[in-house]
Design an enzyme around this catalytic site. Structure first.
Site, PDB file in Angstrom:
ATOM      1  N   SER A 192       0.813  -1.204   0.000  1.00 58.85           N
ATOM      2  CA  SER A 192       0.000   0.000   0.000  1.00 58.85           C
ATOM      3  C   SER A 192       0.857   1.270   0.000  1.00 58.85           C
ATOM      4  O   SER A 192       0.530   2.256  -0.666  1.00 58.85           O
ATOM      5  CB  SER A 192      -0.943  -0.069   1.196  1.00 58.85           C
ATOM      6  OG  SER A 192      -1.105   1.158   1.811  1.00 58.85           O
ATOM      7  N   SER A 193       1.999   1.246   0.683  1.00 56.04           N
ATOM      8  CA  SER A 193       2.852   2.436   0.752  1.00 56.04           C
ATOM      9  C   SER A 193       3.420   2.825  -0.611  1.00 56.04           C
ATOM     10  O   SER A 193       3.652   4.007  -0.872  1.00 56.04           O
ATOM     11  CB  SER A 193       4.018   2.195   1.724  1.00 56.04           C
ATOM     12  OG  SER A 193       3.559   2.273   3.060  1.00 56.04           O
ATOM     13  N   LEU A 194       3.654   1.859  -1.470  1.00 54.23           N
ATOM     14  CA  LEU A 194       4.160   2.157  -2.806  1.00 54.23           C
ATOM     15  C   LEU A 194       3.011   2.421  -3.773  1.00 54.23           C
ATOM     16  O   LEU A 194       3.136   3.254  -4.682  1.00 54.23           O
ATOM     17  CB  LEU A 194       5.056   1.023  -3.292  1.00 54.23           C
ATOM     18  CG  LEU A 194       6.378   0.971  -2.530  1.00 54.23           C
ATOM     19  CD1 LEU A 194       7.088  -0.343  -2.768  1.00 54.23           C
ATOM     20  CD2 LEU A 194       7.269   2.143  -2.934  1.00 54.23           C
ATOM     21  N   THR A 211       9.885 -12.514 -10.421  1.00 50.39           N
ATOM     22  CA  THR A 211      10.072 -11.404 -11.343  1.00 50.39           C
ATOM     23  C   THR A 211       8.885 -10.461 -11.185  1.00 50.39           C
ATOM     24  O   THR A 211       7.738 -10.901 -11.162  1.00 50.39           O
ATOM     25  CB  THR A 211      10.185 -11.918 -12.792  1.00 50.39           C
ATOM     26  OG1 THR A 211      11.424 -12.626 -12.932  1.00 50.39           O
ATOM     27  CG2 THR A 211      10.159 -10.777 -13.794  1.00 50.39           C
ATOM     28  N   GLU A 230       6.972  -6.684 -12.428  1.00 56.82           N
ATOM     29  CA  GLU A 230       6.864  -5.782 -13.572  1.00 56.82           C
ATOM     30  C   GLU A 230       6.548  -4.398 -13.021  1.00 56.82           C
ATOM     31  O   GLU A 230       5.391  -4.083 -12.757  1.00 56.82           O
ATOM     32  CB  GLU A 230       5.742  -6.239 -14.509  1.00 56.82           C
ATOM     33  CG  GLU A 230       5.891  -7.657 -15.005  1.00 56.82           C
ATOM     34  CD  GLU A 230       5.142  -8.670 -14.157  1.00 56.82           C
ATOM     35  OE1 GLU A 230       4.073  -8.339 -13.635  1.00 56.82           O
ATOM     36  OE2 GLU A 230       5.629  -9.809 -14.032  1.00 56.82           O
ATOM     37  N   GLN A 249       4.634  -7.938  -1.217  1.00 55.66           N
ATOM     38  CA  GLN A 249       4.316  -8.912  -0.181  1.00 55.66           C
ATOM     39  C   GLN A 249       3.967 -10.243  -0.818  1.00 55.66           C
ATOM     40  O   GLN A 249       3.403 -10.287  -1.901  1.00 55.66           O
ATOM     41  CB  GLN A 249       3.099  -8.425   0.621  1.00 55.66           C
ATOM     42  CG  GLN A 249       3.306  -7.083   1.259  1.00 55.66           C
ATOM     43  CD  GLN A 249       2.077  -6.559   1.969  1.00 55.66           C
ATOM     44  OE1 GLN A 249       0.966  -6.854   1.567  1.00 55.66           O
ATOM     45  NE2 GLN A 249       2.301  -5.790   3.022  1.00 55.66           N
TER      46      GLN A 249
END
Lengths: 215, 215, 215
Positions: free
Chosen positions: B94-96, B119, B121, B138
């Site tokens: 959520s922070s990003l 990987t 994206e 996460q």
């Protein structure tokens, strides 16, 4: 609880219908669905949540079609699915995600009881050439807790075509939906066929770019 | 049924392997994974689902790297994970997300049995400076119903590096993959080392920008 | 195991709180949440994961607001929710996805125990006009396995306003957060009110664009 691939197969003909079904498309915990070769793009400069938004159809030709960033392409699965007593979920495939292709704009969770072809919302981070018939996404199934009242008469039930947003219906849009739908392709081909083509007939020949589904 | 943080910890060494594991990264129902400082970008003007697409590597320097909108950045987790008898799922933090950073283009559900580094994206809505080693996403775990046939020999099994799309393999691409891979960085450094650098040797010095992994 | 709509209703007042609750918004396996008419946009040319990023508020007027591609809009739900012993999940609605509107940048899974209004990250593929009060997303609930340690003192617990990223807090940002916050709207209105407006007072009238919440 997500159904394993074997469990998906075991429930075919009961809670789950995937048609056509192909053994090769079964994954450890999902099933691959394929891309129909018809797309739909909106023709509005600014889309409006409260209005029906004009659109036109595109065919993905044999040699593929380049998707442009900043453009939304509505698509649909070749497969027709029915899901009872389970929550169906559509998700992108890692192989396409690694090329920057989003296949939907939401989390992909559907409603218990949804029957129809799945409409996808393709958008690309970078320009990318895609092809009809590729395995574009996956369907997975979550078990459900509690008494189920299925999705029966919803706006998108029994979709057999790509279905643009019907959000305006719940926002009280009541005007007759009489947008002018220009079909430049058939106009152009008519022009070639008929030297004496008259614009006065244009009003009758408009459609959604697919002759079998005039409005 | 999603595993709680305590349950993730309880299953370490059994169905779940996360390496390295750090107690601080455990959340109520997921575990935070960290960003490796190497990224990969495609070099094609138009990506093609049916072709292998050229790429090059980028290092995230100490002072961070600005991600540009409209550009896809493949990344990977520092952590190696193994998951048996459960469906692993990668999700953004959520922070990003609140800074407009997407960490994947699909729903993030993996296959039961997947072993490897994940990987990701990365794509950004607005320009954003990121750093290596930040907690980027996460991993969560869903229980599975039914007989499980694990992901064993899949295209992405045992990935220990960032893995670009291998979609072309399932679409019948059979030509020898002999693309010219230019490595301008090592070309440039060679130029500095050798005053008498000759372009005729360029063909032999190409690589993927990482000397230990020539093609 | 995802809760059915009936099960969501049955657990209201126990594990689930949705306030206000409206019967019409209950779906077969989720509940529709509505969009508050206040948005928040960042004012930085380049966002930085390690820094607090300046932002300003926007009101969605009665006639709607056009969201531009390439711009992130933080929003929040009108509803306040509490979830105990279940994993809450926010997902976009298919009707808005079909118009190319993303409502979040991650998978939407929250933490067991989260209490507050949900911050959403709106981004649009094509320009789109939206309105305050529309049903913007859905909340669904997954059952959880194992001992639960709830999200209690997290960065985003008890959010009652739109909450921008607090990522910088976990990355050791310790400086006093004293950014200059210009409020051009109230500057402009002050100018109209006061003919003898002097720029020397501008420093005292700054705020977050909402007079009740000065910094």
């Amino acid at each position: 609880m997500i159904l394993s691939g074997e469990e998906i197969r075991a429930r075919l003909g009961k809670e789950i219908c995937i048609s056509p079904f192909c053994e090769d498309s079964l994954n450890p915990n999902s099933y691959n669905l394929t891309l129909h070769n018809e797309l739909l793009v909106y023709e509005e400069v600014v889309l409006d949540v409260k209005e029906p938004n004009r659109f036109r159809r595109l065919q993905i030709p044999e040699e593929g079609l380049i998707l442009s960033p900043g453009q939304l392409y509505l698509a649909r699965t070749v497969e027709y699915t029915e899901t009872r007593g389970l929550v169906p979920m559509i998700q992108g495939r890692s192989s396409l995600a690694r090329l920057g292709l989003f296949v939907h704009c939401d989390s992909g969770f559907g409603d218990v009881g949804f029957c129809g072809h799945w409409t996808m919302e393709l958008s690309a981070v970078q320009p990318i050439r895609i092809y009809g018939g590729i395995r574009i996404c996956q369907i997975a199934y979550h078990e459900v807790v509690g008494v189920v009242r299925e999705y029966r008469n919803g706006k998108y039930q029994h979709n057999c075509d790509i279905q643009p947003s019907l959000m305006y219906k719940e926002l009280g849009y009541t005007r007759q939906y009489e947008q002018l739908q220009l079909d430049f392709d058939s106009l152009a081909s008519s022009c070639q066929e008929q030297a004496d083509y008259s614009y006065s007939t244009a009003g009758n020949s408009v459609g959604r770019g697919r002759p079998t589904q005039t409005v």
